[in-house]
Scaffold this motif. Structure first.
Motif, PDB file in Angstrom:
ATOM      1  N   TYR A   1      10.445  12.401  -8.200  1.00  0.00           N
ATOM      2  CA  TYR A   1      11.066  11.103  -8.436  1.00  0.00           C
ATOM      3  C   TYR A   1      12.563  11.129  -8.161  1.00  0.00           C
ATOM      4  O   TYR A   1      13.146  10.112  -7.784  1.00  0.00           O
ATOM      5  N   PHE A   2      13.199  12.276  -8.310  1.00  0.00           N
ATOM      6  CA  PHE A   2      14.619  12.405  -7.957  1.00  0.00           C
ATOM      7  C   PHE A   2      14.801  12.246  -6.456  1.00  0.00           C
ATOM      8  O   PHE A   2      15.743  11.583  -6.005  1.00  0.00           O
ATOM      9  N   VAL A   3      13.916  12.827  -5.666  1.00  0.00           N
ATOM     10  CA  VAL A   3      13.978  12.670  -4.202  1.00  0.00           C
ATOM     11  C   VAL A   3      13.751  11.203  -3.825  1.00  0.00           C
ATOM     12  O   VAL A   3      14.431  10.679  -2.941  1.00  0.00           O
ATOM     13  N   LEU A   4      12.827  10.532  -4.492  1.00  0.00           N
ATOM     14  CA  LEU A   4      12.641   9.096  -4.244  1.00  0.00           C
ATOM     15  C   LEU A   4      13.913   8.321  -4.568  1.00  0.00           C
ATOM     16  O   LEU A   4      14.319   7.426  -3.830  1.00  0.00           O
ATOM     17  N   TRP A   5      14.551   8.676  -5.689  1.00  0.00           N
ATOM     18  CA  TRP A   5      15.774   8.000  -6.083  1.00  0.00           C
ATOM     19  C   TRP A   5      16.891   8.242  -5.062  1.00  0.00           C
ATOM     20  O   TRP A   5      17.654   7.328  -4.749  1.00  0.00           O
TER      21      TRP A   5
ATOM     22  N   MET B   1       0.829  -1.202   0.000  1.00  0.00           N
ATOM     23  CA  MET B   1       0.000   0.000   0.000  1.00  0.00           C
ATOM     24  C   MET B   1       0.865   1.254   0.000  1.00  0.00           C
ATOM     25  O   MET B   1       0.571   2.209  -0.720  1.00  0.00           O
ATOM     26  N   MET B   2       1.932   1.252   0.779  1.00  0.00           N
ATOM     27  CA  MET B   2       2.827   2.409   0.813  1.00  0.00           C
ATOM     28  C   MET B   2       3.530   2.598  -0.533  1.00  0.00           C
ATOM     29  O   MET B   2       3.705   3.726  -0.993  1.00  0.00           O
ATOM     30  N   ALA B   3       3.886   1.506  -1.188  1.00  0.00           N
ATOM     31  CA  ALA B   3       4.514   1.601  -2.507  1.00  0.00           C
ATOM     32  C   ALA B   3       3.548   2.205  -3.522  1.00  0.00           C
ATOM     33  O   ALA B   3       3.948   3.036  -4.340  1.00  0.00           O
ATOM     34  N   VAL B   4       2.289   1.829  -3.464  1.00  0.00           N
ATOM     35  CA  VAL B   4       1.290   2.395  -4.376  1.00  0.00           C
ATOM     36  C   VAL B   4       1.113   3.885  -4.114  1.00  0.00           C
ATOM     37  O   VAL B   4       1.028   4.690  -5.043  1.00  0.00           O
ATOM     38  N   VAL B   5       1.094   4.258  -2.846  1.00  0.00           N
ATOM     39  CA  VAL B   5       0.943   5.680  -2.496  1.00  0.00           C
ATOM     40  C   VAL B   5       2.131   6.482  -3.018  1.00  0.00           C
ATOM     41  O   VAL B   5       1.957   7.538  -3.634  1.00  0.00           O
ATOM     42  N   LEU B   6       3.352   5.984  -2.786  1.00  0.00           N
ATOM     43  CA  LEU B   6       4.544   6.720  -3.216  1.00  0.00           C
ATOM     44  C   LEU B   6       4.701   6.753  -4.737  1.00  0.00           C
ATOM     45  O   LEU B   6       5.165   7.748  -5.297  1.00  0.00           O
ATOM     46  N   ALA B   7       4.322   5.689  -5.416  1.00  0.00           N
ATOM     47  CA  ALA B   7       4.554   5.614  -6.852  1.00  0.00           C
ATOM     48  C   ALA B   7       3.426   6.201  -7.688  1.00  0.00           C
ATOM     49  O   ALA B   7       3.669   6.673  -8.799  1.00  0.00           O
TER      50      ALA B   7
ATOM     51  N   GLN C   1      15.287  -0.421   2.795  1.00  0.00           N
ATOM     52  CA  GLN C   1      15.187  -0.969   4.146  1.00  0.00           C
ATOM     53  C   GLN C   1      13.738  -1.068   4.591  1.00  0.00           C
ATOM     54  O   GLN C   1      13.343  -2.018   5.252  1.00  0.00           O
ATOM     55  N   LYS C   2      12.945  -0.077   4.209  1.00  0.00           N
ATOM     56  CA  LYS C   2      11.539  -0.067   4.607  1.00  0.00           C
ATOM     57  C   LYS C   2      10.734  -1.120   3.861  1.00  0.00           C
ATOM     58  O   LYS C   2       9.833  -1.737   4.410  1.00  0.00           O
ATOM     59  N   PHE C   3      11.055  -1.322   2.588  1.00  0.00           N
ATOM     60  CA  PHE C   3      10.352  -2.293   1.765  1.00  0.00           C
ATOM     61  C   PHE C   3      11.184  -3.560   1.649  1.00  0.00           C
ATOM     62  O   PHE C   3      11.634  -3.934   0.573  1.00  0.00           O
ATOM     63  N   SER C   4      11.375  -4.231   2.757  1.00  0.00           N
ATOM     64  CA  SER C   4      12.181  -5.453   2.746  1.00  0.00           C
ATOM     65  C   SER C   4      11.290  -6.681   2.914  1.00  0.00           C
ATOM     66  O   SER C   4      10.295  -6.654   3.630  1.00  0.00           O
ATOM     67  N   PHE C   5      11.664  -7.731   2.204  1.00  0.00           N
ATOM     68  CA  PHE C   5      10.940  -8.989   2.264  1.00  0.00           C
ATOM     69  C   PHE C   5      11.725  -9.960   3.127  1.00  0.00           C
ATOM     70  O   PHE C   5      12.928  -9.847   3.281  1.00  0.00           O
TER      71      PHE C   5
END
Length: 141
Positions: A118-122, A75-81, A130-134
């Protein structure tokens, strides 16, 4: 509790120190449908997931494993992307339309606003990694 967990069956492709590369098959809901042979919208594709695990040496290349993640990560990935860039795009478009007479320039400037986002995300990709770790779990056959 199990509703908050995403699980994918995967195969270990590569092991280096504490890093594992696991191949998962990402399928759409259509790909599992019994009528997929008669439909053109079914698709599936392989994805390589990088996982850091201190017990990486206990796995072998070719071993079937379960890749586990939390639903909140998705859900967080969808929000950020998608969600935040869309809101930023619409807000900046209305702002530039109010400030400018030319619609073309307003549209181009509002699209240009997404480049710093997107530059700030990069720039924060290590923090996001680290936050999106499996995690990985062996499958007991």
């Amino acid at each position: 509790m199990t509703n908050n967990i995403i699980k994918h069956l995967g195969i270990v492709e590569n092991i280096q120190d504490s890093h594992l590369s696991v191949r998962i098959v990402q399928t759409s809901a259509c790909a599992a449908c019994s009528a997929k042979g008669h439909c053109s919208s079914s698709d599936s594709k392989d994805k390589i997931i990088d996982i850091t695990d201190t017990a990486a040496a206990s796995y072998q290349v070719g071993e079937r494993v379960m890749v586990v993640g939390e639903m909140s990560m998705g859900m967080m990935a969808v929000v950020l992307a998608f969600v935040l860039p869309f809101i930023l795009l619409i807000f900046s478009l209305f702002l530039f339309m109010a400030l400018m007479e030319n619609e073309l320039y307003a549209a181009l400037f509002s699209l240009a606003v997404l480049m710093p986002y997107y530059f700030v995300l990069w720039l924060n990709k290590m923090r996001l990694k680290q936050k999106f770790s499996f995690t990985i779990k062996p499958i007991n056959n």
